[in-house]
Design a protein around this motif. Structure first.
Motif, short mmCIF file in Angstrom:
data_model
loop_
_atom_site.label_atom_id
_atom_site.label_comp_id
_atom_site.label_asym_id
_atom_site.label_seq_id
_atom_site.Cartn_x
_atom_site.Cartn_y
_atom_site.Cartn_z
N ASP A 1 -44.78 37.85 3.02
CA ASP A 1 -44.27 36.93 2.01
C ASP A 1 -43.97 35.57 2.65
O ASP A 1 -43.67 35.47 3.85
N LEU A 2 -44.01 34.51 1.80
CA LEU A 2 -43.72 33.16 2.25
C LEU A 2 -42.33 32.78 1.76
O LEU A 2 -42.05 32.80 0.55
N TYR A 3 -41.43 32.45 2.74
CA TYR A 3 -40.03 32.20 2.43
C TYR A 3 -39.72 30.71 2.57
O TYR A 3 -40.10 30.07 3.56
N PHE A 4 -39.02 30.18 1.54
CA PHE A 4 -38.51 28.81 1.56
C PHE A 4 -37.00 28.89 1.63
O PHE A 4 -36.35 29.37 0.70
N SER A 5 -36.40 28.42 2.75
CA SER A 5 -34.93 28.40 2.81
C SER A 5 -34.37 27.46 1.77
O SER A 5 -33.32 27.72 1.18
N ASN A 6 -35.05 26.36 1.51
CA ASN A 6 -34.75 25.45 0.41
C ASN A 6 -36.00 24.66 0.13
O ASN A 6 -36.76 24.34 1.03
N VAL A 7 -36.27 24.39 -1.15
CA VAL A 7 -37.50 23.70 -1.53
C VAL A 7 -37.24 22.20 -1.60
O VAL A 7 -36.12 21.74 -1.88
N GLN A 8 -38.29 21.47 -1.35
CA GLN A 8 -38.27 20.02 -1.41
C GLN A 8 -39.36 19.56 -2.36
O GLN A 8 -40.31 20.30 -2.65
#
Length: 1292
Positions: free
Chosen positions: A196-203
């Motif tokens: 899976d592809l994880y984003f700690s926070n999106v921009q």
């Protein structure tokens, strides 16, 4: 630095199947032996336990084994027999157990999934393979699903799920876009272990519609693609920051089980804004060093090769500025079975005992089970020699039927281990496998290992012998290894020889001989040495070796343990390495390695390349003040030679652009300096580094710094006042340098006033010059002078005063009362009265005496007047006149001298010098040497220095060893200029001392040496005179008759010896004589050559035993060396003597053959000879004889005739009353007569150039006649030249 290693000449060449018991046999893997020995099967190759195959290719299941006889193969599938003959798609490779399943004919690979096991069997047992699980690989497609776009608020976390299809083996996951470019990952965006592809926070930049997950199945080389996922990020202001939250794993704790030896991967991915940072720790311990790695921006902890010690709790901590969160993963390390002691093949002889041990470990503890020939041992046929005890099988008193293959199985829930080990019972006589007469070579003082590889069952006993009939080897100097190898720990040269190995058991005996040679060690006797070389110079390393002559050494040179650079500057010689034009890259360690087939030695040395330092860098000016500034810099490279100091130079761009001046210097450890400055200077600085090699190039100049203007700090130096004319004063000074002006508008204020007169200062301001002239001054008056500097800003400090004088004029008065006192014939003293100082009109420098010789009182001849001058400094009133000529008349006068010149002369004063002793005679010639006389001629002294009263002649004999005889003195009147000395000894060297006298005394003497000729008939002695070879006849005055009998004192000689070798040289020949002391009848020879030449000596044999010889054919004016030797007396010879032939006479340089008078004379002579021949013919026919013929008839052996002293022609002796032919009974001494039967030398040998000929019978043809003067009663020969009649007779 030297290291040494020895290559053992013998290594055990046998590879063994190991066993556990001492009684077990080692079976060498010798190909010939293995072909002959029976052996149970051994599995050598098999497929992996978990075998995933490509469904698109044929399935190959490997099973290879060896044994004697060769084994046969069978297979089971899923626990039952697999009859391959009934399946057309399955074949077995020839001589192999490998199966090939053909699935290319449309058969699916899934049809052959299952568990396979191979059995290899021969008459001695059966071995089995592992259970091989066959599974075809799978790469299924993604299930279709409808994917909704992901709308995410900026700052929130996001997970894009991949969920790949389950494949065999699992696929590799990666994310790309539509352009097949990998999506960038960071601490904020990363891929998890599950894909899976994880984003700690999106921009906002994360918005895109092509997030695509790919799954790559390596077995089938296929890639499956998931449908694109769309992400849209919308913004809300302001963006809310969030503390960390774990996205995976969830919760606060989790568990992880990993097997021993695998890679442990733990993962923590957190959400939050700002992006959290992950840190890992192990509770109660440290993360294992060298096995711990962090991946995926520290979100993944990776520990390789895990063991049970790695079990424990691992905590990941996610932290940002708003807080932290952690998760604990409890890790348990389990273990599939692993070997502690695997069973090993056992070879026994009948009646022996042995054991098989099978020990394994695991978590949980594995269970051990035994099989024999593939059958569980519990149901296998019984063997009374076998007993099972858990993990051990014990064998006792085995027999050949006890041979079998045993399998040990160790298993737990995580896997199993299976090992085959055979028991082979053999009965074999001894065999030696080492080749016969094998040669072993070792280096002295190193171990020698001599092989005796053997086999036998029962195990043979080994014994060693040296030599063919030597005794058995025992003792501490030998080591006997179990494999039969004999070791000599320290082999010596006497260890060389033949060694015999004997192997025996109860079935037989065998032996083998081998050879051992012990060689000398290779040594480096001259090692390379440490070198410090300047750049561009030449470096040379020596490596001189000594080695055993039977070994061929090879020499290699390494640089820094690597090959030498491929550069033509490196020249490798036999014993050296030379590096031409050394550069900085050549710095390093050079090693000389010498290899032979048996040993290797090496030696190393370091080359340090030094050079001048590089120029300093980055000059910086700080702390600028009016009179000081700080300069700093960065040193350049030292180039292996420490910097000792820095030199600082400055340039004045305002006054002297382009010219650099020395400022100061500082130690090499200092990189800053405080510099003193002068006003009104535009400074630039540069720095030069200095080391032991030299000075660096200057650094780049610093920035410029212009100091402010100021009053001058100093005044001009070297101020002087000297008049150039009687009525002026010239004031001079050294101008200030440009930087000393301290400002623009530099000028000088010049001030003067007369000393000791109450006058005011007179001043004038002049431009920047260095001279000022004051006119109209009195003559030679003292002045006070000062010069002050000024510029546009003001004056320099008040200058100091100096004293000068106006111009000088010539002196006005001459010295008076001049008196001369003659001290001796060459020295006089002059007195005078000083002149008044006022009349000098200048600086008194001294007095000059002019003196000159009027005439010599002895010669009364006036000469050209040459005046001489003596100067006496200061206010002196007397002076000495040295170097006067005796017995002469002189004049002199005296003058005073100042800086302007000389004053008037005093009246001339006349004085005379008394007589003195004369100088030496101008020359002394010694000519016309005869048997007992010499002629002396001399010239009067160049400087008689008075009236000559007489000459004094002293002489004494001297031999070649410089022993002197008695001294004789003769007084000769002053008006004589020649003298004939008679009654001297023949062949004797005399030394002469000659001087003149006046009434005062004797003058200095002149010396010469001369030799009287030998009393040998027919030998012409050369004239000797002052080394010039004079031979002209002189008119003799005042003949003096002296009988001189020299007495010599000699040391008792050692016999035999040749001494007193003397030479008398003419232009082209030389007479050599010597004294011989020793046995009679010695045969002499003369060796000669050009002095200083390296050519071989020329040798002439002397006929008979006489002690003289004539060397002919010499070159005029040439120095020769000569020595005399005696043959047959051990080759001894005399010391060398040197002589020089006389120069060629000038008259001989005229080619008379071209002169008219000579041609006419020759024609007349030829005519006269023709007439004489006719007359002779008539007389002969009439039977008449010449007087000469009568004389020859009277003497059967004619004596040698003496030579005339003047021209060297042969004459006859006569008495004082008539000129009759010489009769028998001549006064020529018989002891000096050379007769034909005594010598092979003819008279021609001693008369070179003499106009005489001999008939065939040896008679001399010629007329002995000539004009003579009246002679004394003793009958001395005439010295008159021969008459023309004699000249004519010489052609007959």
């Amino acid at each position: 630095m030297m290291k040494r290693k020895s290559i053992s000449a013998s290594k055990a060449s046998v590879v063994f199947f190991l066993c556990q018991m001492i009684s077990a046999l080692d079976v060498p893997l010798d190909s010939k032996l293995l072909e002959e020995l029976s052996q149970p099967p051994t599995i050598t190759q098999q497929s992996p336990k978990d075998y995933i195959v490509d469904p698109r290719e044929n399935i190959v299941i490997q099973c290879e084994a060896k044994g004697k006889p060769p084994p046969s193969f069978s297979w089971t599938r899923n626990g039952t027999h697999f009859d391959i003959d009934k399946d057309a798609q399955v074949t077995m490779k020839p001589n192999s157990g490998t199966l090939v399943v053909n699935i290319m004919n449309g058969v699916k690979a899934e049809a052959y999934e299952g568990v396979y096991q191979c059995t290899a069997r021969n008459e001695r047992g059966a071995a089995i393979s592992n259970n091989i699980v066959i599974r075809p690989s799978r790469s299924p497609l993604w299930t279709k699903e409808k994917l909704e776009p992901n709308h995410v608020r900026e700052g929130d976390s996001l997970v894009l799920h991949c969920r790949p299809p389950v494949g065999l083996p699992p696929p590799i996951i990666f994310w790309m876009d539509n352009a097949f470019q990998r999506l960038p990952q960071s601490e904020r965006v990363s891929q998890g272990l599950n894909g899976d592809l994880y984003f700690s926070n999106v921009q906002p930049e994360d918005t895109r519609e092509d997030y695509i997950c790919y799954a790559r199945f390596n077995h089938t080389q296929t890639i499956q693609q998931k449908q694109p996922i769309s992400v849209k990020v919308f913004s809300t202001k302001p963006v809310t920051e969030r503390p960390p939250v774990l996205l995976t794993p969830t919760g606060s704790t989790s568990n992880k089980v990993e097997l021993r030896g695998n890679v442990l991967l733990l993962e923590c991915i957190a959400a939050g804004l700002p992006t959290p940072v992950i840190r890992w720790i192990k509770e109660g311990g440290e993360l294992p060093a060298n096995r711990t790695f962090f991946e995926n921006f520290k979100k993944t902890l990776k520990i390789i090769d895990v063991s049970e010690a790695d079990s424990g709790n691992y905590k990941c901590i996610a932290r940002n500025i708003l807080g932290s969160i952690h998760h604990v993963i409890s890790v348990t390390v389990k273990a599939a079975p692993y070997w502690i002691t695997a069973p090993r093949n056992l070879v026994l002889s009948p009646g022996e005992d042995g054991t098989l041990i099978c020990r394994a470990n695991g978590n949980p503890k594995p269970s051990i089970s035994w099989l024999t020939n593939g059958v569980p041992i519990a149901i296998a046929p019984e063997d009374p020699s076998r007993k099972v005890d858990g993990d051990t099988i014990i064998f006792s008193a085995v027999q050949e039927r006890s041979s079998a293959v045993y399998q040990c199985n160790a298993s737990n829930e995580y896997g199993y281990l299976l090992a085959n080990a055979f028991v082979n019972v053999l009965a074999e006589p001894p065999r030696i496998l080492t080749p016969a007469n094998k040669l072993y070579q070792v280096i002295a003082d190193s171990p020698a290992l001599i092989d005796c590889a053997y086999f036998g069952s029962p195990k043979p006993e080994i014994e060693w012998f040296k030599g063919v009939k030597g005794s058995i080897l025992r003792g501490s100097e030998y080591v006997f290894h179990d494999n039969g190898t004999l070791e000599i720990p320290v082999a010596q040269k006497d260890s060389t020889g033949t060694y015999t190995c004997v192997a025996r058991n109860k079935l037989g005996k065998t032996q083998n001989e081998v050879q051992l040679e012990v060689k000398d060690p290779t040594m480096i006797i001259k090692q390379p040495e440490y070198k410090v070389i300047q750049r561009s110079a030449q470096a040379s390393f020596e490596c001189v070796i000594k080695h055993d002559p039977t070994l061929i050494p090879t020499v290699r040179w390494l640089k820094d343990n690597d090959e030498l650079p491929d550069d033509e500057r490196f020249l490798v010689g036999k014993d050296n390495l030379t590096i031409m034009n050394v550069t900085d890259k050549d710095d390093g360690t050079y090693t000389c390695i010498v290899n032979t087939t048996l040993d290797s030695v090496s030696a190393s040395a370091v080359l340090t390349v030094v050079a001048r330092p590089n120029p300093p860098l980055d000059l910086e000016l700080t702390g600028q003040l009016e009179r000081s500034i700080e300069l700093s810099w960065v040193p350049g490279e030292e180039n292996n030679s420490p910097i000792t100091n820095f030199v600082i130079e400055y340039e004045d761009g305002l006054h002297e652009p382009g010219v650099w001046h020395y400022q100061t210097e500082v130690p090499g450890s200092q990189t800053t300096v405080q510099l003193k400055l002068s006003p009104y200077v535009n400074y630039s600085f540069r720095v030069i580094a200095v080391n032991e090699i030299g000075r660096s190039q200057p650094s780049e100049p610093s920035e410029q710094y212009l100091t402010k203007s100021a009053n001058p700090d100093e005044n001009p130096s070297n101020v002087q006042g000297i008049g150039s004319e009687p009525d002026n004063l010239v004031i001079t000074w050294e101008s200030l340098k440009g930087f000393q002006s301290n400002g623009p508008g530099l000028q000088y204020k010049v001030s003067w006033r007369q000393k000791d007169v109450d006058d005011e200062w007179t001043s004038v301001v002049v431009a920047n010059v260095s001279k000022y002239i004051v006119s109209g001054t009195p003559t030679f008056v003292p002045y006070e002078i000062k010069v002050q500097a000024l510029n546009d800003l003001g004056y320099a400090p008040e200058p100091s005063e100096v004293i000068g004088h106006s111009g000088e004029d010539l002196p006005m008065v001459a010295p008076g009362n001049v008196q001369v006192h003659v001290i001796n014939s060459t020295l006089a003293k002059v007195h005078w009265d000083p002149v008044p100082l006022k009349s000098v009109r200048g600086h008194l420098q001294g007095y000059k005496i002019y003196y000159w010789k009027i005439q010599s009182l002895s010669r009364r001849i006036k000469r050209h007047v040459e005046k001489k001058i003596l100067t006496f400094r200061g206010n002196k009133t007397f002076g000495m006149l040295p170097g006067l000529e005796p017995y002469s008349s002189y004049k002199l006068n005296v003058r005073v001298v100042n800086g302007k010149g000389e004053g008037p002369a005093s009246p001339d004063k006349v004085f005379k010098t008394p007589e003195g002793v004369p100088s030496s005679p101008s020359f002394l010639k010694i000519t016309n040497p005869t048997l007992d006389s010499l002629t002396l001629e001399w010239g009067s002294p160049t400087h008689p220095n008075g009236v000559l009263t007489s000459y004094i002649l002293k002489f004494q004999p001297i031999n070649n060893t410089h022993e002197l005889g008695p001294l004789v003195e003769i007084r000769i009147p002053a008006n004589e200029s020649s003298l004939i000395l008679k009654n001297l000894n023949y062949s004797t060297r005399y030394k002469f001392y000659f001087n003149a006298q006046t009434s005062v005394g004797s003058g200095s003497q002149i010396t010469e040496e001369a030799v009287t000729i030998m009393d040998e008939a027919g030998i012409l002695r050369p004239a000797v005179g002052a080394g010039k070879g004079y031979s002209e006849t002189l008119f003799a005055t005042s003949p003096v008759m002296h009988t001189v009998r020299p007495t010599f004192y000699k040391v008792q000689p050692l016999y035999p010896r040749i001494r007193n070798v003397t030479t008398a040289a003419a232009e082209t020949y030389a007479n050599i004589s010597w004294e011989y002391e020793g046995p009679d009848h010695a045969n002499f020879y003369v060796e000669y050559g050009v002095a200083g030449s390296k050519e071989d000596w020329k040798k002439e044999i002397v006929n008979g035993s006489r002690s003289f010889f004539v060397l002919k054919g010499l070159t005029p004016g040439t120095a020769y060396k000569v020595r005399v030797g005696a043959e047959g007396l051990s080759g001894f010879r005399s010391s060398e003597d040197l002589f020089e032939t006389g120069p060629a006479m000038a008259s001989r340089q005229v080619d008379i053959a071209t002169q008219g008078w000579f041609i006419g004379l020759m024609c007349a002579v030829a005519l006269l000879i023709l007439i004489l021949l006719i007359v002779c013919f008539i007389r002969r026919n009439k039977g008449g004889k010449y007087p000469v013929k009568e004389k020859e008839d009277a003497h059967a052996d004619p004596e040698i005739q003496p030579m005339k002293e003047d021209d060297g022609t042969f004459g006859e002796y006569s008495d004082a009353e008539d000129h009759k032919p010489l009769k028998k009974g001549s006064r020529t001494p018989s002891d000096r007569t050379v007769k034909k039967e005594d010598s092979d030398d003819s008279l021609v040998d001693y008369g070179e150039g003499v106009n005489g000929q001999f008939n065939e019978d040896g008679s001399f043809i010629g007329q002995y006649s000539g004009k003579k003067e009246k002679e004394p009663a003793e009958g001395n020969e005439s010295s008159e030249a021969p008459s023309p009649v004699n000249a004519m007779n010489s052609f007959v």
